[in-house]
Design a protein around this motif. Sequence first.
Motif, short mmCIF file in Angstrom:
data_model
loop_
_atom_site.label_atom_id
_atom_site.label_comp_id
_atom_site.label_asym_id
_atom_site.label_seq_id
_atom_site.Cartn_x
_atom_site.Cartn_y
_atom_site.Cartn_z
N VAL A 3 4.43 -0.53 3.60
CA VAL A 3 4.18 0.57 2.66
C VAL A 3 2.67 0.76 2.47
O VAL A 3 2.16 1.88 2.53
N GLU A 4 1.95 -0.32 2.27
CA GLU A 4 0.50 -0.23 2.11
C GLU A 4 -0.16 0.25 3.40
O GLU A 4 -1.10 1.06 3.37
N ILE A 43 1.08 2.18 5.85
CA ILE A 43 1.31 3.60 6.10
C ILE A 43 0.66 4.47 5.03
O ILE A 43 0.10 5.53 5.32
N ASP A 44 0.68 4.00 3.78
CA ASP A 44 0.11 4.79 2.67
C ASP A 44 -1.38 5.04 2.86
O ASP A 44 -1.90 6.05 2.39
N ARG A 45 -2.08 4.14 3.55
CA ARG A 45 -3.50 4.35 3.81
C ARG A 45 -3.73 5.52 4.76
O ARG A 45 -4.82 6.09 4.80
N ARG A 46 -2.72 5.87 5.54
CA ARG A 46 -2.84 6.95 6.50
C ARG A 46 -2.04 8.18 6.08
O ARG A 46 -2.47 9.31 6.30
N VAL A 47 -0.86 7.94 5.52
CA VAL A 47 0.02 9.02 5.08
C VAL A 47 0.41 8.74 3.63
O VAL A 47 1.21 7.83 3.38
N PRO A 48 -0.15 9.43 2.66
CA PRO A 48 0.17 9.16 1.25
C PRO A 48 1.67 9.21 0.99
O PRO A 48 2.33 10.20 1.31
N LEU A 49 2.18 8.14 0.42
CA LEU A 49 3.62 8.03 0.16
C LEU A 49 3.92 8.21 -1.33
O LEU A 49 3.08 7.91 -2.18
N LYS A 50 5.13 8.67 -1.61
CA LYS A 50 5.61 8.78 -2.99
C LYS A 50 6.85 7.93 -3.14
O LYS A 50 7.68 7.85 -2.24
N ASN A 76 12.83 3.20 -2.03
CA ASN A 76 12.00 3.43 -0.85
C ASN A 76 10.81 4.31 -1.20
O ASN A 76 10.61 4.67 -2.36
N HIS A 77 10.03 4.67 -0.19
CA HIS A 77 8.92 5.61 -0.33
C HIS A 77 9.10 6.72 0.69
O HIS A 77 9.70 6.50 1.75
N GLN A 134 10.81 -3.46 5.69
CA GLN A 134 9.55 -3.32 6.41
C GLN A 134 9.75 -2.41 7.63
O GLN A 134 9.37 -2.74 8.76
N PHE A 135 10.34 -1.25 7.36
CA PHE A 135 10.80 -0.37 8.42
C PHE A 135 10.61 1.08 7.96
O PHE A 135 10.77 1.38 6.78
N TYR A 136 10.23 1.96 8.89
CA TYR A 136 10.13 3.39 8.56
C TYR A 136 11.11 4.18 9.43
O TYR A 136 11.47 3.76 10.53
N HIS A 137 11.51 5.32 8.91
CA HIS A 137 12.44 6.16 9.66
C HIS A 137 12.29 7.61 9.21
O HIS A 137 12.16 7.88 8.02
#
Length: 573
Positions: A18-19, A21-28, A33-34, A55-58
Amino acid sequence: MAIPRDFINELIARTDIVELIDRRVPLKKAGKNHSACCPFHSEKSPSFTVSRDKQFYHCFGCGAHGNAIDFLMEYDRLEFVDAIEDLAGQLGLDVPREQGGKRRDDGLSRDLYQLMEEANNFYQNQLRSHADRQKVLDYLALRGLSDTIVKQFGIGFAPDGWDGLLSRYRNNPDAQDKLLTGGMLIAKDGGSRYDRFRDRLMFPIRDRRGRVVGFGGRVLGDGTPKYLNSPETPIFHKGSELYGLYELKQNYRDPQRVLIVEGYMDVVALAQFGVDYAVASLGTSTTAEQFQLLLRNAKEVICCYDGDNAGFEAAWRALETALPLLKPQDQVRFIFLPQGEDPDSLIRKIGQQAFEKLIEQAKKLEDFFFETLSQRHQGNDSELAQQAIVHIEKIQDTLLRDLLLEKLSHKLRMVSIDDLKHKFFKTQARVPHTAPKGLKGRGTPLRLAVALLVQHPSLGFGLPLQPALAHLQMNGISLLNHLLEMTRNQRFNTAQILEHFREHAQWPALKKLAQWEHQVADENLALEFRKALVWLTNQYIEQRYQELSLKQHHSREEKIQLQKLLAVMKSRD
């Protein structure tokens, strides 16, 4: 694989996706989940989810999915080993290699990095202390370079003579051999050696980690060549590095714009006048790898070229290189300088404000694209369209592809893009790949058991052995047994499970199951998992009973087993 699996497993465990990806793509936050709009395809409503538990994105729109390593490989366009090294660097870890594995950063490379840094220190010291330093200082003053800029870029001086650097290692043959490998020395036919760089202003070239990997040397007199570069070495590949990128990243953690120019002095002079976001391509046409570096470090890349035919040709080659690499929101523009000017000379004449006004007026990629094609194919719309389609078909970014098709349709005065495709596409135009939204329903008990174990590996922790499943004859059962063995005595998350299988044939299937909507509520996960195992065990019982029942002659042990199986089957009725 050269990198130990245990290290990769630890790396994933210590990385918070989460941290990352959030540095590159701001998450909410979205429930547990985010979410965000997917960075890998164009969309207006978020379909990209990130799970801290797994620890997975989709992405439910385009199907992109994976762990932290996959994200870096896809988003930052890194190779697998580079992604590992990137994650390790963020955690302050050194990447180990198994014995026999090919090392990128082996003893030779470490020694080369150290010797290149020593050479850089030597050149900087010569600028301060050599007897001929005044002519160099006068030259720097003539070019308007301050002490601050000279220090920022580590500029030095290679004195005239054949053994300025060599003399420091006169009694160290091993270091000389490595300096030869690193391109700092040249060997004569007779075996003697001499300095490659002599009587030159020295520009150290640093990689993304700040290590000196090569040099560019500008002649101070009338000698040739005007600029001399380090040759290709084990640690320096011209097409993979950009002069000034490391220095730029020291000033801007997340630069919005990068200006790419041709020479070292252009980068330094622009920085001196306040345009401190320029890099140089080391005397070669901008390569795909260099473009990837630029695009992963800034959303807008502005290519700066001379306003002559050679400059326009170089710009077109850059455009051809960039087109297949562009992601949504990436911007590439082109600026052409007046005849006879380069960035160094022009900014001295007109200053920062006027120069940056020129940058703001840089041509958009699509404008340069069609202006160039129109000039090349004057009066021949069919040929223009065919050449345009050849390039447009290579574009991955659907928004840019549709934009260029729309402009082409307008330019050819066609009614619609569909008409254009029908008339000029030799093959059906590629459309964005849309992966299925996810497998619906429970599926078979085996599929459910595997999916639950992949998505919630803790279900297998401490689970008693399942001996019946080792003998069950069913497609896919070996995968379940492997997962049960993995998770019984060690805790994993989904990302680690998937990474374990990266090089296995089952990896694609497991990635699909990791995002499968199995429709089992969280509070029922353990119950449904046990029910699936019970069903599979019963399948074995029935298989074994049928196998023994069909035999005409039984051993004593088989007779006993047959009786037990029959008793079990009756108890289930």
